[in-house]
Design a protein around this motif. Structure first.
Motif, PDB file in Angstrom:
ATOM      1  N   TYR A  31       0.826  -1.204   0.000  1.00 58.35           N
ATOM      2  CA  TYR A  31       0.000   0.000   0.000  1.00 58.35           C
ATOM      3  C   TYR A  31       0.861   1.254   0.000  1.00 58.35           C
ATOM      4  O   TYR A  31       1.793   1.391   0.802  1.00 58.35           O
ATOM      5  N   TYR A  33       0.297   5.738  -0.516  1.00 61.29           N
ATOM      6  CA  TYR A  33      -0.724   6.785  -0.461  1.00 61.29           C
ATOM      7  C   TYR A  33      -0.100   8.135  -0.829  1.00 61.29           C
ATOM      8  O   TYR A  33       1.054   8.398  -0.502  1.00 61.29           O
ATOM      9  N   TYR A  35      -0.982  12.181  -0.106  1.00 59.88           N
ATOM     10  CA  TYR A  35      -1.773  13.155   0.626  1.00 59.88           C
ATOM     11  C   TYR A  35      -1.301  14.556   0.241  1.00 59.88           C
ATOM     12  O   TYR A  35      -0.154  14.765  -0.128  1.00 59.88           O
ATOM     13  N   TYR A  48      -4.593   6.404  -3.661  1.00 60.07           N
ATOM     14  CA  TYR A  48      -3.798   5.382  -3.020  1.00 60.07           C
ATOM     15  C   TYR A  48      -3.650   4.190  -3.958  1.00 60.07           C
ATOM     16  O   TYR A  48      -4.379   4.068  -4.960  1.00 60.07           O
ATOM     17  N   TYR A  50      -2.923  -0.156  -4.021  1.00 62.63           N
ATOM     18  CA  TYR A  50      -2.853  -1.403  -3.262  1.00 62.63           C
ATOM     19  C   TYR A  50      -2.101  -2.480  -4.028  1.00 62.63           C
ATOM     20  O   TYR A  50      -2.221  -3.671  -3.717  1.00 62.63           O
ATOM     21  N   GLY A  98       1.574   1.230  11.736  1.00 59.56           N
ATOM     22  CA  GLY A  98       1.283   2.603  11.349  1.00 59.56           C
ATOM     23  C   GLY A  98       1.677   2.891   9.927  1.00 59.56           C
ATOM     24  O   GLY A  98       2.002   1.986   9.145  1.00 59.56           O
ATOM     25  N   TYR A  99       1.646   4.156   9.612  1.00 56.86           N
ATOM     26  CA  TYR A  99       2.031   4.606   8.286  1.00 56.86           C
ATOM     27  C   TYR A  99       3.329   5.394   8.399  1.00 56.86           C
ATOM     28  O   TYR A  99       3.510   6.172   9.330  1.00 56.86           O
TER      29      TYR A  99
ATOM     30  N   TYR B  36      -0.077  10.439  15.690  1.00 59.58           N
ATOM     31  CA  TYR B  36       1.164  10.821  15.024  1.00 59.58           C
ATOM     32  C   TYR B  36       1.654  12.150  15.592  1.00 59.58           C
ATOM     33  O   TYR B  36       0.858  12.978  16.041  1.00 59.58           O
ATOM     34  N   PHE B  46       4.669   8.180  13.145  1.00 56.17           N
ATOM     35  CA  PHE B  46       3.773   7.293  13.893  1.00 56.17           C
ATOM     36  C   PHE B  46       4.227   7.139  15.338  1.00 56.17           C
ATOM     37  O   PHE B  46       5.421   6.949  15.615  1.00 56.17           O
TER      38      PHE B  46
END
Lengths: 110, 114
Positions: A31, A33, A35, A48, A50, A98-99, B36, B46
């Motif tokens: 994945y 993304y 923003y 995004y 996948y 997390g990202y 975050y 994060f």
């Protein structure tokens, strides 16, 4: 942590010109993304991905297109830049809990 | 419409005190909630993730609570330090088809005074 790099870090472009931003990751995360972050709006999802050739639209996709021909690269294209697309653009990957975000590209459209 | 609310006003506290930041949401059924930290000119970093079936999570001086009935998460920093000054973002992961789509709040600025 996966390496994630964005290029360029800064760009000034003229209205109506095409612009491509690049996000590169060093591991095979599925994945990715894109923003944009603007004062008063926070982070808003543009598109995004996948997987290779698998992408979908986010909240603010109008005026943007993306491509992912390789796992490690996710490209964001502004086909014809407008002043409203002046912003800071962040790429992110999904990694564990997390990202992880790149350092951002500051784009100014004049 | 879906909405995530974080206090837009900066939180000013004295060093050594506990900072508490709030994240409220509506019209979501998040599987995960994350916090975050973002410093000026840098991407978010994060900190913590809490799942929908967890009430509380801790990591060093950080604590996160998650109340799915109230649709609220609280983020605590104990024994705060000036180095904790930053903007803190909450993010919700909601399942969309086969993907998890993260949505971020606008963030709350924390300023810790020495």
């Amino acid at each position: 942590d996966a390496g994630i790099t964005q290029s360029p870090r800064h760009k000034v472009t003229e209205t109506g010109t095409p612009v491509t931003l690049r996000c590169h990751q060093t591991e095979n995360h599925r994945y990715m993304y894109w923003y944009r972050q603007d004062p008063g709006h926070g982070l808003r999802l543009i598109h995004y991905s996948y997987g290779v050739k698998d992408t979908d639209k986010g909240e603010v996709s109008d005026g943007y297109s993306v491509s992912r021909s390789k796992t490690e690269d996710f490209l964001l294209t502004l086909e014809s830049a407008t002043s409203s697309q002046t912003s800071v653009y962040f790429c992110a990957i999904s990694e564990g809990d997390g990202y992880t975000f790149g350092s951002g590209t500051r784009l100014t459209v004049v | 419409s879906q909405k995530i609310e974080q206090n837009s006003e900066a939180l000013n506290i004295q060093e050594g005190k506990t900072a508490t930041l709030t994240c409220n949401y509506t019209n979501y059924s998040p599987a995960y909630l994350q916090w975050y930290r973002q410093d000026p000119g840098r991407g978010p970093v994060f900190l913590l993730l809490i799942r929908e079936n967890e009430k509380e999570k801790r990591k060093e001086r950080l604590k996160v609570t998650f109340d799915t009935t109230l649709k609220q998460s609280l983020f605590h920093i104990t024994a705060s330090q000036p180095a904790d000054s930053a903007t803190y973002l909450c993010a919700l992961d909601e399942r969309s088809g086969g993907s998890y789509i993260p949505t971020f709040g606008r963030g709350t600025s924390l300023i810790v005074h020495p």
